[in-house]
Design an enzyme around this catalytic site. Structure first.
Site, PDB file in Angstrom:
ATOM      1  N   GLY A   1       0.494  -1.375   0.407  1.00 19.32           N
ATOM      2  CA  GLY A   1       0.169   0.368  -0.129  1.00 19.32           C
ATOM      3  C   GLY A   1       0.788   1.716  -0.127  1.00 19.32           C
TER       4      GLY A   1
ATOM      5  N   ASP B   1      10.284  -6.781   0.804  1.00 17.81           N
ATOM      6  CA  ASP B   1      11.326  -5.911   0.523  1.00 17.81           C
ATOM      7  C   ASP B   1      11.807  -5.475   1.855  1.00 17.81           C
ATOM      8  OD1 ASP B   1      13.599  -4.614  -0.487  1.00 17.81           O
ATOM      9  OD2 ASP B   1      11.979  -2.857  -1.582  1.00 17.81           O
TER      10      ASP B   1
END
Length: 382
Positions: A247, A273
């Site tokens: 998001g 990540d």
């Protein structure tokens, strides 16, 4: 020891099985059978509803549990990162070393080799992201450390015995011949942190690049006359795309449209990540000597540049289902099965079937994580 898991539906990576038992022996899945077929001497683990599914596989993990791999490129650093993410359902991951000095990069590669040899739970290979990138699309990578690949780099990388080995490069800093040599050595080459054009990207794919690192982020974008790397990746049916469903990195409308548009079956991979903040109360960490801070689930450098993510794989699953509207089973494949297939680990990871590892997550109807097992050994979630 033979153990049967009962009481939850079982998703094997392809099919959902109701009223069934998963039988594991020696850390491997033996079978999925009706409970009536279990012998009287089989030990049982009774689950209270929900779904038993393959453990998550994450191909891009920079850190976790307060540890950044670049700052701890050793076996204990890997162990801490893997343990932190296991609590969120990641039963296999690639510790990821980002752009740094050569001694850090190659220490990280050697550490992963030692960790895999020593059986560190969850360590499945390595991802080297940089330093062969483009300064124009550096993101949070230190531009002073970005450089072109030379012959000594190529020789050392190809000589590594770590497999799977994922390497993110930019075509601006490597040649097509180098990409071909890396791919021929069994290294999976991904394009990222690059301003490459659509045509340049396709030349790199033809040379042997097979993936794109965190789609949309730190790359040339999809335009009406220049499709860029985003367009090239979406248009190439044999190219895998990692993406960060948090998001913050990509607007949900853009990400949803891209995932629906991607050509080629089963070529999308959810990644975190993740940075040291995952599984840690620590809100501030250093990235190549620069301060990065967590605020409201967003990690940034002082200038506002995104610096990795605070995402876990169970969080990625939540976002895929709750925000992007994916079917739960397809979301599970995006978080597990596809990554295993990309890495060449489909025989053992990303599925629950005869011969696969008993790497499992148990989630309830609210998609909350209730249990994790790595090789049949339960992980403490507290």
């Amino acid at each position: 020891m033979t153990v049967a898991y009962l009481g939850a539906d079982i998703f094997d990576g392809a099919t959902r099985h109701a009223s069934s038992a998963l039988v594991a022996e020696g850390g491997r899945v033996a079978a999925i059978v009706p409970p009536s077929e279990l012998g009287p001497d089989v030990a049982t683990v009774r689950l209270d509803g929900g779904l038993l599914a393959p453990g998550f596989v994450d191909i891009q993990v920079n850190g976790g549990g307060g540890v950044l791999f670049n700052e701890a490129p050793d076996v204990e650093g890997i162990r801490a990162i893997c343990a932190a993410h296991a609590r969120f359902g990641s039963t296999a991951l690639l510790p990821t070393v980002i752009t740094d000095r050569p001694e850090v990069t190659f220490a990280a590669i050697e550490a992963v080799e030692a960790a895999m040899r020593g059986g560190v739970p969850g360590c499945a290979g390595i991802h080297v992201e940089g330093p062969f990138l483009s300064v124009a699309r550096k993101g949070a990578h230190d531009p002073a450390l970005i450089r072109r690949m030379n012959d000594a780099d190529l020789e050392a990388l190809c000589a590594s015995r770590v497999r799977p080995f994922l390497l993110t490069v930019a075509p601006e800093s490597v040649t097509a011949a180098q990409i071909s040599a890396l791919a021929a050595a069994g290294i999976r080459v991904s394009l990222g942190h690059t301003d490459a054009s659509y045509e340049t990207a396709h030349r790199a794919f033809a040379a042997g690049a097979s993936c794109v690192t965190h789609l949309f982020n730190a790359m040339s974008q999809l335009g009406n006359r220049e499709p860029g790397l985003v367009g090239a990746a979406l248009d190439a049916p044999d190219v895998w795309c990692g993406f960060i469903p948090d998001g913050h990195h990509v607007h949900p409308a853009a990400l949803g449209a891209a995932l629906r548009a991607k050509r080629g079956p089963r070529t999308l991979i959810a990644v975190t990540d993740a940075m040291p903040t995952v599984g840690s109360p620590r809100d501030v960490f250093e990235l190549n000597g620069r301060e990065a801070r967590r605020e409201n689930g967003r990690l940034t450098l002082a200038d506002g540049t995104l610096a990795g993510s605070d995402l876990s794989m169970i969080g990625a699953l939540h976002y895929l289902v709750r925000t992007l509207g994916f079917d739960l089973e397809e979301a599970l494949r995006l978080c597990s099965t596809h990554a295993a297939e990309f890495l060449g680990l489909a025989a053992t990871h990303g599925r629950l079937g005869p011969g696969s590892r008993a790497d499992m997550v148990w989630i309830d109807e609210a998609l909350e994580l209730k249990g994790v097992w790595i090789g049949g050994t339960p992980v403490a979630l507290g």
